[in-house]
Design a protein around this motif. Structure first.
Motif, PDB file in Angstrom:
ATOM      1  N   ASP A 127      24.504 101.202  88.440  1.00 44.46           N
ATOM      2  CA  ASP A 127      24.540 100.602  88.483  1.00 44.46           C
ATOM      3  C   ASP A 127      23.108  99.695  88.245  1.00 44.46           C
ATOM      4  O   ASP A 127      22.991  99.233  89.310  1.00 44.46           O
ATOM      5  N   ASP A 149      21.432  97.418  87.650  1.00 43.37           N
ATOM      6  CA  ASP A 149      21.396  96.382  87.642  1.00 43.37           C
ATOM      7  C   ASP A 149      21.559  95.682  89.274  1.00 43.37           C
ATOM      8  O   ASP A 149      21.065  94.719  89.661  1.00 43.37           O
ATOM      9  N   GLN A 150      22.870  96.205  89.828  1.00 39.11           N
ATOM     10  CA  GLN A 150      22.253  96.172  91.057  1.00 39.11           C
ATOM     11  C   GLN A 150      21.573  97.304  92.368  1.00 39.11           C
ATOM     12  O   GLN A 150      21.417  96.808  93.577  1.00 39.11           O
ATOM     13  N   VAL A 151      21.403  98.577  91.413  1.00 33.79           N
ATOM     14  CA  VAL A 151      20.577  98.990  93.094  1.00 33.79           C
ATOM     15  C   VAL A 151      19.574  99.328  92.706  1.00 33.79           C
ATOM     16  O   VAL A 151      19.119  99.523  92.057  1.00 33.79           O
ATOM     17  N   GLY A 161      29.132  93.694  95.808  1.00 29.21           N
ATOM     18  CA  GLY A 161      29.154  92.406  94.931  1.00 29.21           C
ATOM     19  C   GLY A 161      27.426  91.491  95.255  1.00 29.21           C
ATOM     20  O   GLY A 161      27.441  90.810  94.478  1.00 29.21           O
ATOM     21  N   HIS A 162      26.398  92.626  94.847  1.00 28.35           N
ATOM     22  CA  HIS A 162      25.547  91.510  95.442  1.00 28.35           C
ATOM     23  C   HIS A 162      24.048  93.426  94.683  1.00 28.35           C
ATOM     24  O   HIS A 162      24.119  93.853  95.860  1.00 28.35           O
ATOM     25  N   PRO A 163      22.926  92.631  94.869  1.00 30.73           N
ATOM     26  CA  PRO A 163      22.603  94.171  94.632  1.00 30.73           C
ATOM     27  C   PRO A 163      21.242  94.264  95.988  1.00 30.73           C
ATOM     28  O   PRO A 163      21.571  93.930  97.020  1.00 30.73           O
ATOM     29  N   ASN A 177      30.044  98.850  96.033  1.00 35.69           N
ATOM     30  CA  ASN A 177      30.042  98.136  95.613  1.00 35.69           C
ATOM     31  C   ASN A 177      30.191  96.471  96.093  1.00 35.69           C
ATOM     32  O   ASN A 177      31.235  95.815  96.217  1.00 35.69           O
ATOM     33  N   GLU A 210      20.825  85.461  99.077  1.00 35.09           N
ATOM     34  CA  GLU A 210      21.448  86.738  98.336  1.00 35.09           C
ATOM     35  C   GLU A 210      21.556  87.632 100.191  1.00 35.09           C
ATOM     36  O   GLU A 210      22.484  88.917  99.683  1.00 35.09           O
TER      37      GLU A 210
END
Length: 572
Positions: A185, A187-189, A166-168, A164, A7
Protein backbone atom coordinates in the motif's frame (compact mmCIF):
# COMPACT_ATOMS: atom_id res chain seq x y z
CA UNK A 1 5.25 11.67 1.49
CA UNK A 2 6.12 12.55 5.13
CA UNK A 3 4.36 12.28 8.44
CA UNK A 4 4.09 14.77 11.27
CA UNK A 5 5.70 14.29 14.69
CA UNK A 6 2.27 13.57 16.17
CA UNK A 7 2.01 10.49 13.96
CA UNK A 8 5.32 9.04 15.17
CA UNK A 9 5.19 6.00 17.49
CA UNK A 10 5.43 7.18 21.09
CA UNK A 11 8.64 5.25 21.73
CA UNK A 12 10.45 6.57 18.64
CA UNK A 13 12.57 9.02 20.61
CA UNK A 14 13.83 6.24 22.82
CA UNK A 15 15.39 4.25 20.03
CA UNK A 16 18.96 4.79 19.01
CA UNK A 17 20.29 3.83 15.61
CA UNK A 18 23.76 3.69 14.08
CA UNK A 19 25.82 6.88 14.27
CA UNK A 20 26.48 7.18 10.54
CA UNK A 21 24.21 6.72 7.53
CA UNK A 22 23.66 3.22 6.23
CA UNK A 23 24.62 2.62 2.62
CA UNK A 24 22.90 0.50 -0.01
CA UNK A 25 21.84 0.73 -3.65
CA UNK A 26 19.18 3.36 -4.24
CA UNK A 27 16.29 2.87 -6.66
CA UNK A 28 15.51 6.17 -8.41
CA UNK A 29 15.87 9.70 -7.01
CA UNK A 30 13.21 9.74 -4.32
CA UNK A 31 13.55 10.66 -0.67
CA UNK A 32 11.16 9.86 2.19
CA UNK A 33 11.17 9.93 5.97
CA UNK A 34 9.23 8.27 8.74
CA UNK A 35 9.28 5.60 11.47
CA UNK A 36 10.73 2.17 10.82
CA UNK A 37 8.58 -0.93 11.00
CA UNK A 38 10.45 -4.22 10.68
CA UNK A 39 9.05 -7.04 8.57
CA UNK A 40 7.79 -10.04 10.50
CA UNK A 41 10.42 -12.77 10.35
CA UNK A 42 9.36 -16.12 8.85
CA UNK A 43 8.56 -19.08 11.07
CA UNK A 44 11.29 -21.54 12.00
CA UNK A 45 11.54 -24.83 10.12
CA UNK A 46 9.29 -27.48 11.72
CA UNK A 47 10.79 -30.47 13.52
CA UNK A 48 10.20 -33.97 12.22
CA UNK A 49 7.28 -35.72 13.90
CA UNK A 50 5.24 -38.83 13.20
CA UNK A 51 1.63 -38.22 12.25
CA UNK A 52 -1.09 -39.17 14.70
CA UNK A 53 -3.85 -38.32 12.20
CA UNK A 54 -3.00 -40.84 9.50
CA UNK A 55 -1.86 -40.34 5.91
CA UNK A 56 -5.29 -39.55 4.42
CA UNK A 57 -5.90 -36.73 6.88
CA UNK A 58 -2.43 -35.31 6.26
CA UNK A 59 -3.00 -35.47 2.48
CA UNK A 60 -6.22 -33.50 2.91
CA UNK A 61 -4.53 -30.86 5.06
CA UNK A 62 -1.76 -30.36 2.50
CA UNK A 63 -4.09 -30.13 -0.47
CA UNK A 64 -6.35 -27.65 1.26
CA UNK A 65 -3.39 -25.45 2.24
CA UNK A 66 -1.67 -25.57 -1.16
CA UNK A 67 -4.90 -24.91 -3.04
CA UNK A 68 -5.63 -21.89 -0.84
CA UNK A 69 -2.12 -20.48 -1.34
CA UNK A 70 -2.19 -21.02 -5.11
CA UNK A 71 -5.62 -19.35 -5.34
CA UNK A 72 -4.43 -16.41 -3.22
CA UNK A 73 -1.32 -15.91 -5.37
CA UNK A 74 -3.37 -16.10 -8.58
CA UNK A 75 -5.80 -13.49 -7.23
CA UNK A 76 -2.94 -11.20 -6.25
CA UNK A 77 -1.42 -11.65 -9.70
CA UNK A 78 -4.62 -10.57 -11.43
CA UNK A 79 -4.89 -7.51 -9.18
CA UNK A 80 -1.22 -6.53 -9.48
CA UNK A 81 -0.68 -6.42 -13.26
CA UNK A 82 2.68 -5.65 -14.91
CA UNK A 83 5.88 -7.45 -13.95
CA UNK A 84 4.42 -8.36 -10.55
CA UNK A 85 1.64 -10.30 -12.26
CA UNK A 86 4.11 -12.43 -14.20
CA UNK A 87 6.10 -13.24 -11.05
CA UNK A 88 3.02 -14.06 -8.99
CA UNK A 89 1.54 -16.25 -11.72
CA UNK A 90 4.80 -18.20 -11.76
CA UNK A 91 4.58 -18.59 -7.98
CA UNK A 92 1.02 -19.87 -8.22
CA UNK A 93 2.12 -22.45 -10.79
CA UNK A 94 4.97 -23.61 -8.55
CA UNK A 95 2.65 -23.94 -5.55
CA UNK A 96 0.37 -26.27 -7.54
CA UNK A 97 3.20 -28.22 -9.24
CA UNK A 98 2.17 -31.91 -9.21
CA UNK A 99 5.80 -33.04 -8.94
CA UNK A 100 6.20 -31.06 -5.75
CA UNK A 101 2.95 -32.47 -4.39
CA UNK A 102 4.15 -36.00 -5.14
CA UNK A 103 7.27 -35.31 -3.08
CA UNK A 104 5.14 -34.14 -0.16
CA UNK A 105 2.94 -37.25 -0.44
CA UNK A 106 6.02 -39.48 -0.41
CA UNK A 107 7.09 -38.09 2.94
CA UNK A 108 3.59 -38.39 4.38
CA UNK A 109 3.48 -42.01 3.21
CA UNK A 110 6.56 -42.61 5.33
CA UNK A 111 4.72 -41.35 8.40
CA UNK A 112 5.64 -37.65 8.60
CA UNK A 113 3.28 -34.88 9.63
CA UNK A 114 2.17 -32.51 6.87
CA UNK A 115 4.22 -29.56 8.18
CA UNK A 116 7.54 -31.42 8.02
CA UNK A 117 6.65 -33.16 4.75
CA UNK A 118 6.01 -29.79 3.10
CA UNK A 119 9.19 -28.30 4.57
CA UNK A 120 11.44 -31.16 3.45
CA UNK A 121 9.88 -31.47 -0.01
CA UNK A 122 10.17 -27.73 -0.65
CA UNK A 123 13.78 -27.74 0.53
CA UNK A 124 14.65 -30.54 -1.87
CA UNK A 125 12.80 -28.86 -4.74
CA UNK A 126 14.56 -25.57 -4.02
CA UNK A 127 17.99 -27.23 -4.12
CA UNK A 128 17.14 -28.76 -7.50
CA UNK A 129 16.10 -25.40 -8.96
CA UNK A 130 19.16 -23.62 -7.55
CA UNK A 131 21.40 -26.21 -9.17
CA UNK A 132 19.68 -25.60 -12.50
CA UNK A 133 20.45 -21.87 -12.36
CA UNK A 134 19.07 -19.26 -14.76
CA UNK A 135 15.31 -18.77 -14.83
CA UNK A 136 14.77 -21.87 -12.67
CA UNK A 137 17.32 -20.58 -10.15
CA UNK A 138 15.30 -17.39 -9.95
CA UNK A 139 12.15 -19.36 -9.19
CA UNK A 140 13.99 -21.15 -6.35
CA UNK A 141 13.99 -17.94 -4.31
CA UNK A 142 10.18 -17.87 -4.54
CA UNK A 143 9.87 -21.27 -2.86
CA UNK A 144 10.67 -19.88 0.58
CA UNK A 145 7.72 -17.50 0.36
CA UNK A 146 5.39 -20.23 -0.93
CA UNK A 147 6.52 -22.62 1.81
CA UNK A 148 5.92 -20.02 4.53
CA UNK A 149 2.41 -19.41 3.21
CA UNK A 150 1.58 -23.11 3.11
CA UNK A 151 3.10 -23.66 6.56
CA UNK A 152 1.06 -20.81 8.03
CA UNK A 153 -2.12 -22.35 6.57
CA UNK A 154 -1.25 -25.71 8.09
CA UNK A 155 -0.50 -24.19 11.48
CA UNK A 156 -3.51 -21.86 11.42
CA UNK A 157 -1.41 -18.73 12.02
CA UNK A 158 -0.99 -15.43 10.20
CA UNK A 159 1.22 -15.53 7.12
CA UNK A 160 4.51 -13.64 7.60
CA UNK A 161 4.43 -10.53 5.48
CA UNK A 162 4.05 -6.79 5.37
CA UNK A 163 2.84 -5.45 8.74
CA UNK A 164 -0.02 -2.99 9.16
CA UNK A 165 0.85 -0.70 12.09
CA UNK A 166 -1.99 1.71 11.36
CA UNK A 167 0.18 4.65 10.29
CA UNK A 168 2.58 5.45 7.41
CA UNK A 169 5.98 3.80 7.86
CA UNK A 170 9.33 2.87 6.34
CA UNK A 171 9.40 -0.90 5.78
CA UNK A 172 12.68 -2.63 6.65
CA UNK A 173 13.00 -6.28 5.63
CA UNK A 174 15.58 -8.93 4.94
CA UNK A 175 14.05 -8.99 1.46
CA UNK A 176 10.54 -8.97 0.05
CA UNK A 177 8.81 -11.85 -1.66
CA UNK A 178 7.12 -10.90 -4.95
CA UNK A 179 3.72 -11.58 -3.41
CA UNK A 180 4.42 -8.95 -0.74
CA UNK A 181 5.92 -6.35 -3.08
CA UNK A 182 2.94 -6.65 -5.42
CA UNK A 183 0.40 -5.59 -2.78
CA UNK A 184 2.31 -2.87 -0.94
CA UNK A 185 0.00 0.00 0.00
CA UNK A 186 1.95 3.01 -1.26
CA UNK A 187 -0.19 5.32 0.87
CA UNK A 188 1.20 3.57 3.95
CA UNK A 189 4.67 2.37 2.91
CA UNK A 190 6.70 5.58 2.61
CA UNK A 191 9.89 3.79 1.60
CA UNK A 192 11.44 0.35 1.47
CA UNK A 193 14.84 -0.72 2.79
CA UNK A 194 16.10 -4.27 2.31
CA UNK A 195 19.11 -5.88 3.92
CA UNK A 196 19.70 -8.34 1.07
CA UNK A 197 19.29 -8.04 -2.68
CA UNK A 198 20.90 -6.05 -5.44
CA UNK A 199 19.95 -3.63 -8.22
CA UNK A 200 18.58 -6.42 -10.44
CA UNK A 201 16.76 -8.39 -7.72
CA UNK A 202 13.00 -8.94 -7.95
CA UNK A 203 12.51 -6.49 -5.11
CA UNK A 204 14.46 -3.76 -6.91
CA UNK A 205 12.70 -4.37 -10.21
CA UNK A 206 9.22 -4.33 -8.70
CA UNK A 207 10.00 -1.31 -6.50
CA UNK A 208 11.20 0.53 -9.59
CA UNK A 209 8.04 -0.43 -11.46
CA UNK A 210 5.91 0.96 -8.63
CA UNK A 211 7.96 4.16 -8.41
CA UNK A 212 8.77 3.49 -4.74
CA UNK A 213 11.49 5.19 -2.72
CA UNK A 214 13.74 2.19 -2.04
CA UNK A 215 17.24 1.17 -1.06
CA UNK A 216 18.29 -2.47 -1.46
CA UNK A 217 21.32 -4.37 -0.24
CA UNK A 218 21.81 -2.17 2.86
CA UNK A 219 23.43 -4.84 5.03
CA UNK A 220 23.74 -2.61 8.11
CA UNK A 221 19.98 -2.01 8.08
CA UNK A 222 19.79 -5.20 10.15
CA UNK A 223 20.60 -2.91 13.11
CA UNK A 224 17.45 -0.83 12.62
CA UNK A 225 14.59 -1.25 15.09
CA UNK A 226 10.88 -0.66 14.82
CA UNK A 227 10.34 2.93 15.95
CA UNK A 228 13.62 4.36 14.67
CA UNK A 229 13.08 7.48 12.58
CA UNK A 230 14.94 7.44 9.26
CA UNK A 231 15.41 9.39 6.06
CA UNK A 232 15.66 7.11 3.03
CA UNK A 233 17.54 8.91 0.23
CA UNK A 234 17.50 6.75 -2.88
CA UNK A 235 19.52 9.27 -4.89
CA UNK A 236 22.52 8.85 -2.59
CA UNK A 237 21.74 5.30 -1.45
CA UNK A 238 21.88 6.42 2.19
CA UNK A 239 19.61 5.78 5.18
CA UNK A 240 20.01 8.45 7.86
CA UNK A 241 18.98 7.22 11.30
CA UNK A 242 17.35 9.56 13.83
CA UNK A 243 17.99 12.63 11.65
CA UNK A 244 18.17 16.21 12.90
CA UNK A 245 15.39 18.70 12.30
CA UNK A 246 17.56 20.35 9.64
CA UNK A 247 18.01 17.05 7.80
CA UNK A 248 14.28 16.36 7.98
CA UNK A 249 13.45 19.79 6.57
CA UNK A 250 15.94 19.32 3.72
CA UNK A 251 14.42 15.95 2.87
CA UNK A 252 10.92 17.46 2.90
CA UNK A 253 11.98 20.20 0.47
CA UNK A 254 13.53 17.64 -1.88
CA UNK A 255 10.47 15.43 -1.77
CA UNK A 256 8.21 18.40 -2.57
CA UNK A 257 10.44 19.51 -5.45
CA UNK A 258 10.51 16.00 -6.89
CA UNK A 259 6.72 15.77 -6.76
CA UNK A 260 6.44 19.09 -8.60
CA UNK A 261 8.91 17.89 -11.22
CA UNK A 262 6.95 14.68 -11.80
CA UNK A 263 3.78 16.70 -12.38
CA UNK A 264 5.42 19.00 -14.96
CA UNK A 265 4.29 18.67 -18.62
CA UNK A 266 5.87 15.70 -20.35
CA UNK A 267 8.69 16.40 -22.78
CA UNK A 268 10.98 14.22 -24.90
CA UNK A 269 14.13 13.01 -23.18
CA UNK A 270 17.07 15.33 -23.78
CA UNK A 271 20.29 16.52 -22.20
CA UNK A 272 20.71 20.09 -20.96
CA UNK A 273 22.35 21.10 -24.25
CA UNK A 274 19.40 19.79 -26.26
CA UNK A 275 20.99 16.49 -27.30
CA UNK A 276 18.00 14.14 -27.74
CA UNK A 277 17.94 10.92 -25.73
CA UNK A 278 14.67 9.09 -26.47
CA UNK A 279 13.18 7.54 -23.35
CA UNK A 280 11.42 4.28 -24.09
CA UNK A 281 9.51 1.68 -22.09
CA UNK A 282 10.23 -1.94 -21.27
CA UNK A 283 6.92 -3.82 -21.63
CA UNK A 284 5.81 -7.40 -21.12
CA UNK A 285 2.27 -7.28 -22.53
CA UNK A 286 0.32 -5.10 -24.99
CA UNK A 287 -2.04 -4.10 -22.18
CA UNK A 288 0.85 -2.32 -20.45
CA UNK A 289 1.18 0.17 -23.32
CA UNK A 290 -1.42 2.76 -22.26
CA UNK A 291 0.14 3.30 -18.84
CA UNK A 292 3.58 3.69 -20.42
CA UNK A 293 2.32 6.36 -22.83
CA UNK A 294 0.68 8.21 -19.94
CA UNK A 295 4.02 8.31 -18.12
CA UNK A 296 5.80 9.78 -21.13
CA UNK A 297 7.25 6.80 -22.96
CA UNK A 298 8.35 7.89 -26.43
CA UNK A 299 8.10 4.35 -27.73
CA UNK A 300 9.13 0.85 -26.69
CA UNK A 301 12.76 -0.14 -26.27
CA UNK A 302 12.07 -3.72 -25.20
CA UNK A 303 8.91 -5.73 -25.74
CA UNK A 304 9.29 -9.17 -24.20
CA UNK A 305 7.39 -11.75 -26.24
CA UNK A 306 7.76 -14.53 -23.65
CA UNK A 307 4.25 -13.93 -22.25
CA UNK A 308 2.84 -15.59 -25.39
CA UNK A 309 4.88 -18.76 -24.87
CA UNK A 310 5.53 -19.41 -21.18
CA UNK A 311 1.96 -20.25 -20.11
CA UNK A 312 1.12 -22.69 -22.93
CA UNK A 313 1.90 -26.33 -23.61
CA UNK A 314 2.44 -25.63 -27.29
CA UNK A 315 3.68 -22.70 -29.32
CA UNK A 316 1.07 -20.02 -30.09
CA UNK A 317 -0.10 -19.88 -33.69
CA UNK A 318 0.97 -17.21 -36.15
CA UNK A 319 -2.51 -15.69 -35.94
CA UNK A 320 -2.42 -15.52 -32.13
CA UNK A 321 0.97 -13.87 -32.17
CA UNK A 322 -0.01 -11.45 -34.95
CA UNK A 323 -2.97 -10.10 -32.99
CA UNK A 324 -0.88 -9.47 -29.89
CA UNK A 325 1.83 -7.69 -31.87
CA UNK A 326 -0.79 -5.64 -33.72
CA UNK A 327 -2.31 -4.50 -30.41
CA UNK A 328 1.11 -3.35 -29.25
CA UNK A 329 1.99 -1.53 -32.47
CA UNK A 330 -1.41 0.19 -32.61
CA UNK A 331 -0.62 1.81 -29.24
CA UNK A 332 2.47 3.56 -30.64
CA UNK A 333 1.60 5.06 -34.03
CA UNK A 334 4.66 6.41 -35.87
CA UNK A 335 6.86 5.63 -32.87
CA UNK A 336 9.69 3.15 -32.46
CA UNK A 337 8.74 -0.24 -31.04
CA UNK A 338 11.57 -2.71 -30.44
CA UNK A 339 10.39 -6.30 -30.17
CA UNK A 340 12.71 -8.95 -28.78
CA UNK A 341 12.16 -12.44 -30.13
CA UNK A 342 11.47 -15.27 -27.72
CA UNK A 343 14.23 -15.32 -25.11
CA UNK A 344 13.86 -18.84 -23.83
CA UNK A 345 15.63 -22.15 -23.85
CA UNK A 346 17.05 -24.43 -21.22
CA UNK A 347 16.84 -21.70 -18.56
CA UNK A 348 13.15 -21.16 -19.37
CA UNK A 349 12.24 -24.70 -20.43
CA UNK A 350 9.45 -25.00 -22.94
CA UNK A 351 8.29 -28.44 -24.06
CA UNK A 352 7.98 -27.27 -27.68
CA UNK A 353 11.37 -25.53 -27.72
CA UNK A 354 13.90 -27.23 -25.49
CA UNK A 355 13.33 -28.80 -22.09
CA UNK A 356 16.44 -30.99 -21.98
CA UNK A 357 18.35 -30.83 -18.69
CA UNK A 358 21.58 -28.86 -18.77
CA UNK A 359 24.14 -28.63 -15.99
CA UNK A 360 24.60 -24.88 -16.52
CA UNK A 361 21.61 -23.54 -18.45
CA UNK A 362 22.75 -19.90 -18.18
CA UNK A 363 25.55 -20.94 -20.53
CA UNK A 364 23.49 -23.37 -22.57
CA UNK A 365 20.90 -23.47 -25.33
CA UNK A 366 19.07 -20.20 -24.87
CA UNK A 367 18.14 -17.07 -26.79
CA UNK A 368 18.97 -17.14 -30.49
CA UNK A 369 20.76 -20.47 -30.03
CA UNK A 370 17.49 -22.11 -28.97
CA UNK A 371 15.54 -20.41 -31.76
CA UNK A 372 17.97 -21.65 -34.42
CA UNK A 373 17.56 -25.15 -33.04
CA UNK A 374 13.77 -24.75 -33.45
CA UNK A 375 13.72 -22.90 -36.74
CA UNK A 376 9.99 -23.28 -37.28
CA UNK A 377 9.23 -21.27 -34.11
CA UNK A 378 11.67 -18.57 -35.18
CA UNK A 379 10.13 -18.31 -38.65
CA UNK A 380 6.57 -18.28 -37.30
CA UNK A 381 7.43 -15.41 -34.97
CA UNK A 382 9.01 -13.41 -37.79
CA UNK A 383 5.97 -14.13 -39.98
CA UNK A 384 3.59 -12.85 -37.31
CA UNK A 385 5.66 -9.72 -36.76
CA UNK A 386 5.82 -8.96 -40.48
CA UNK A 387 2.06 -9.41 -40.86
CA UNK A 388 1.35 -7.14 -37.87
CA UNK A 389 3.80 -4.55 -39.19
CA UNK A 390 2.04 -4.49 -42.56
CA UNK A 391 -1.26 -3.38 -40.98
CA UNK A 392 0.03 -0.65 -38.59
CA UNK A 393 2.10 2.51 -38.91
CA UNK A 394 4.41 2.03 -35.91
CA UNK A 395 8.15 1.92 -36.58
CA UNK A 396 8.86 -1.76 -35.86
CA UNK A 397 12.39 -2.83 -34.92
CA UNK A 398 13.08 -6.52 -34.28
CA UNK A 399 16.02 -7.93 -32.32
CA UNK A 400 17.42 -11.34 -31.46
CA UNK A 401 18.31 -12.21 -27.85
CA UNK A 402 21.63 -13.53 -26.54
CA UNK A 403 23.68 -12.98 -29.69
CA UNK A 404 27.31 -13.98 -29.18
CA UNK A 405 29.03 -14.06 -32.56
CA UNK A 406 29.25 -12.10 -35.77
CA UNK A 407 28.00 -15.16 -37.64
CA UNK A 408 24.84 -15.26 -35.50
CA UNK A 409 24.28 -11.58 -36.24
CA UNK A 410 24.62 -12.05 -39.99
CA UNK A 411 22.30 -15.07 -39.88
CA UNK A 412 19.55 -13.29 -37.99
CA UNK A 413 19.59 -9.99 -39.84
CA UNK A 414 19.53 -11.76 -43.21
CA UNK A 415 16.60 -13.90 -42.07
CA UNK A 416 14.66 -10.89 -40.75
CA UNK A 417 15.10 -9.09 -44.07
CA UNK A 418 13.94 -12.21 -45.88
CA UNK A 419 10.63 -11.73 -44.07
CA UNK A 420 10.47 -8.06 -45.07
CA UNK A 421 11.33 -6.62 -41.66
CA UNK A 422 13.06 -3.31 -42.27
CA UNK A 423 15.09 -2.85 -39.07
CA UNK A 424 16.86 -5.84 -37.54
CA UNK A 425 19.25 -5.72 -34.61
CA UNK A 426 20.71 -7.75 -31.78
CA UNK A 427 20.85 -7.83 -28.02
CA UNK A 428 24.37 -7.46 -26.67
CA UNK A 429 24.44 -9.32 -23.37
CA UNK A 430 27.75 -11.18 -23.42
CA UNK A 431 31.30 -9.79 -23.47
CA UNK A 432 32.12 -11.52 -26.77
CA UNK A 433 29.60 -9.51 -28.79
CA UNK A 434 30.46 -6.32 -26.90
CA UNK A 435 34.14 -6.65 -27.73
CA UNK A 436 33.37 -7.25 -31.41
CA UNK A 437 30.58 -4.69 -31.57
CA UNK A 438 32.00 -2.92 -34.63
CA UNK A 439 31.85 -6.18 -36.60
CA UNK A 440 28.43 -7.03 -35.16
CA UNK A 441 27.11 -3.62 -36.19
CA UNK A 442 28.48 -4.07 -39.68
CA UNK A 443 25.57 -6.50 -40.13
CA UNK A 444 22.95 -5.27 -37.63
CA UNK A 445 20.92 -2.09 -37.98
CA UNK A 446 21.19 -1.43 -34.25
CA UNK A 447 22.33 -2.90 -30.95
CA UNK A 448 20.51 -2.99 -27.63
CA UNK A 449 22.54 -3.65 -24.50
CA UNK A 450 20.91 -5.86 -21.88
CA UNK A 451 22.83 -4.73 -18.82
CA UNK A 452 21.37 -7.39 -16.50
CA UNK A 453 22.89 -10.31 -18.40
CA UNK A 454 25.96 -8.33 -19.49
CA UNK A 455 26.75 -7.77 -15.81
CA UNK A 456 26.09 -11.43 -15.00
CA UNK A 457 28.41 -12.75 -17.68
CA UNK A 458 31.09 -10.13 -17.14
CA UNK A 459 31.24 -10.80 -13.40
CA UNK A 460 30.77 -14.59 -13.74
CA UNK A 461 28.05 -14.46 -11.08
CA UNK A 462 24.50 -15.81 -11.37
CA UNK A 463 22.23 -12.78 -11.10
CA UNK A 464 19.45 -14.90 -9.62
CA UNK A 465 21.40 -15.82 -6.48
CA UNK A 466 21.17 -13.52 -3.46
CA UNK A 467 24.65 -14.66 -2.45
CA UNK A 468 25.95 -13.07 -5.66
CA UNK A 469 24.08 -9.76 -5.24
CA UNK A 470 27.32 -7.92 -4.50
CA UNK A 471 28.56 -8.75 -8.00
CA UNK A 472 25.34 -7.68 -9.76
CA UNK A 473 26.03 -3.97 -10.02
CA UNK A 474 26.13 -2.46 -13.52
CA UNK A 475 28.19 0.43 -12.14
CA UNK A 476 31.21 -1.89 -12.14
CA UNK A 477 33.91 -0.35 -14.37
CA UNK A 478 34.37 -3.66 -16.21
CA UNK A 479 30.72 -3.58 -17.28
CA UNK A 480 30.89 0.13 -18.13
CA UNK A 481 33.99 -0.46 -20.26
CA UNK A 482 32.10 -3.02 -22.33
CA UNK A 483 29.18 -0.61 -22.72
CA UNK A 484 31.70 1.97 -23.90
CA UNK A 485 33.06 -0.46 -26.50
CA UNK A 486 29.58 -0.86 -27.95
CA UNK A 487 28.87 2.86 -27.79
CA UNK A 488 32.12 3.67 -29.60
CA UNK A 489 31.33 1.05 -32.26
CA UNK A 490 27.93 2.67 -32.73
CA UNK A 491 29.58 6.04 -33.37
CA UNK A 492 32.06 4.55 -35.84
CA UNK A 493 29.39 2.67 -37.80
CA UNK A 494 26.66 5.29 -37.50
CA UNK A 495 24.33 2.76 -35.84
CA UNK A 496 22.11 3.45 -32.79
CA UNK A 497 22.93 1.78 -29.47
CA UNK A 498 20.16 1.47 -26.90
CA UNK A 499 20.14 0.32 -23.30
CA UNK A 500 17.24 -1.84 -22.16
CA UNK A 501 18.50 -3.40 -18.93
CA UNK A 502 17.70 -2.23 -15.41
CA UNK A 503 20.73 0.09 -15.52
CA UNK A 504 18.79 2.54 -17.71
CA UNK A 505 16.35 3.15 -14.86
CA UNK A 506 19.10 4.38 -12.52
CA UNK A 507 18.98 8.15 -13.18
CA UNK A 508 22.65 8.98 -12.64
CA UNK A 509 23.84 5.80 -14.32
CA UNK A 510 21.60 6.72 -17.26
CA UNK A 511 23.65 9.90 -17.72
CA UNK A 512 26.87 7.87 -17.58
CA UNK A 513 25.51 5.43 -20.17
CA UNK A 514 24.74 8.31 -22.53
CA UNK A 515 28.28 9.52 -21.93
CA UNK A 516 29.49 6.07 -23.01
CA UNK A 517 27.61 6.32 -26.32
CA UNK A 518 24.06 5.14 -25.64
CA UNK A 519 21.62 6.88 -27.96
CA UNK A 520 18.37 5.79 -26.26
CA UNK A 521 17.31 4.40 -22.90
CA UNK A 522 14.51 1.95 -22.15
CA UNK A 523 13.17 1.22 -18.68
CA UNK A 524 10.19 0.49 -16.48
CA UNK A 525 7.71 3.33 -17.17
CA UNK A 526 7.69 4.47 -13.53
CA UNK A 527 11.38 5.38 -13.84
CA UNK A 528 10.91 7.72 -16.83
CA UNK A 529 10.31 10.91 -14.84
CA UNK A 530 13.44 10.60 -12.69
CA UNK A 531 15.64 9.72 -15.65
CA UNK A 532 14.20 12.56 -17.74
CA UNK A 533 14.91 15.00 -14.91
CA UNK A 534 18.49 13.82 -14.38
CA UNK A 535 19.32 13.97 -18.10
CA UNK A 536 18.04 17.54 -18.25
CA UNK A 537 20.65 18.56 -15.65
CA UNK A 538 23.70 17.52 -17.70
CA UNK A 539 25.20 18.36 -21.07
CA UNK A 540 26.76 15.75 -23.35
CA UNK A 541 30.25 16.91 -22.35
CA UNK A 542 29.33 16.54 -18.68
CA UNK A 543 27.90 13.08 -19.34
CA UNK A 544 31.16 12.05 -21.01
CA UNK A 545 33.13 13.46 -18.09
CA UNK A 546 31.02 11.48 -15.59
CA UNK A 547 31.55 8.35 -17.70
CA UNK A 548 35.30 8.88 -17.54
CA UNK A 549 35.17 9.34 -13.78
CA UNK A 550 33.18 6.12 -13.35
CA UNK A 551 35.52 4.18 -15.64
CA UNK A 552 38.53 5.31 -13.60
CA UNK A 553 37.19 3.68 -10.41
CA UNK A 554 38.23 0.23 -9.23
CA UNK A 555 34.82 -1.12 -8.25
CA UNK A 556 31.10 -0.45 -8.54
CA UNK A 557 30.75 1.40 -5.24
CA UNK A 558 33.70 3.63 -6.09
CA UNK A 559 32.33 4.38 -9.55
CA UNK A 560 28.90 5.30 -8.20
CA UNK A 561 30.25 7.47 -5.40
CA UNK A 562 32.78 9.28 -7.60
CA UNK A 563 30.19 10.01 -10.28
CA UNK A 564 27.69 11.18 -7.67
CA UNK A 565 30.20 13.52 -6.06
CA UNK A 566 31.08 15.02 -9.44
CA UNK A 567 27.48 15.27 -10.64
CA UNK A 568 26.11 17.03 -7.59
CA UNK A 569 29.15 19.28 -7.24
CA UNK A 570 28.32 20.94 -10.55
CA UNK A 571 26.48 24.27 -10.02
CA UNK A 572 22.90 24.46 -11.32
Amino acid sequence: MTISPSEQPKDASATVGPASPLRGVGIGLGVAQGPVVRMVEPAAAPEYATSTLGAEAEYARVREAITAVADELAARAEAAGGAAQEVLEAQAMIAADPTLLDEVDDRINRGAIAEWAVYDAFAGFKATLEAAGGYLGERAADLDDIFQRVLARLQGVEVPGVPNPGHPFVLVARDLAPADTAILDLDQVLALVTIDGGPTSHTAILAREKGMVAIVGAADAAALNTGDTVIVDAASGLVTVNPTDTEKARATRRSTARLASSEAPLAPGALADGTPVPLLANLGKPTDAAAAVALGAEGVGLFRTEFLFLSTAQAPTVAQQRESYRALLDAFPKRKVVVRLLDAGADKPLPFLNDAHEENPALGLRGLRALRASNDILREQLTALAEADATTDADLWVMAPMVTTVEETAYFTALAREFGLRTAGVMIEVPASALLADRVLAHADFASIGTNDLTQYTMAADRMLNSMAGFQDPWHPAVLRLVGEVGAAGVRTGKPVGICGEAAADPLLAVVLVGLGATSLSMAPAALADVRHMLSRHTLDEARNLAGIALAASDAAGARQAAMAAAFAQPR
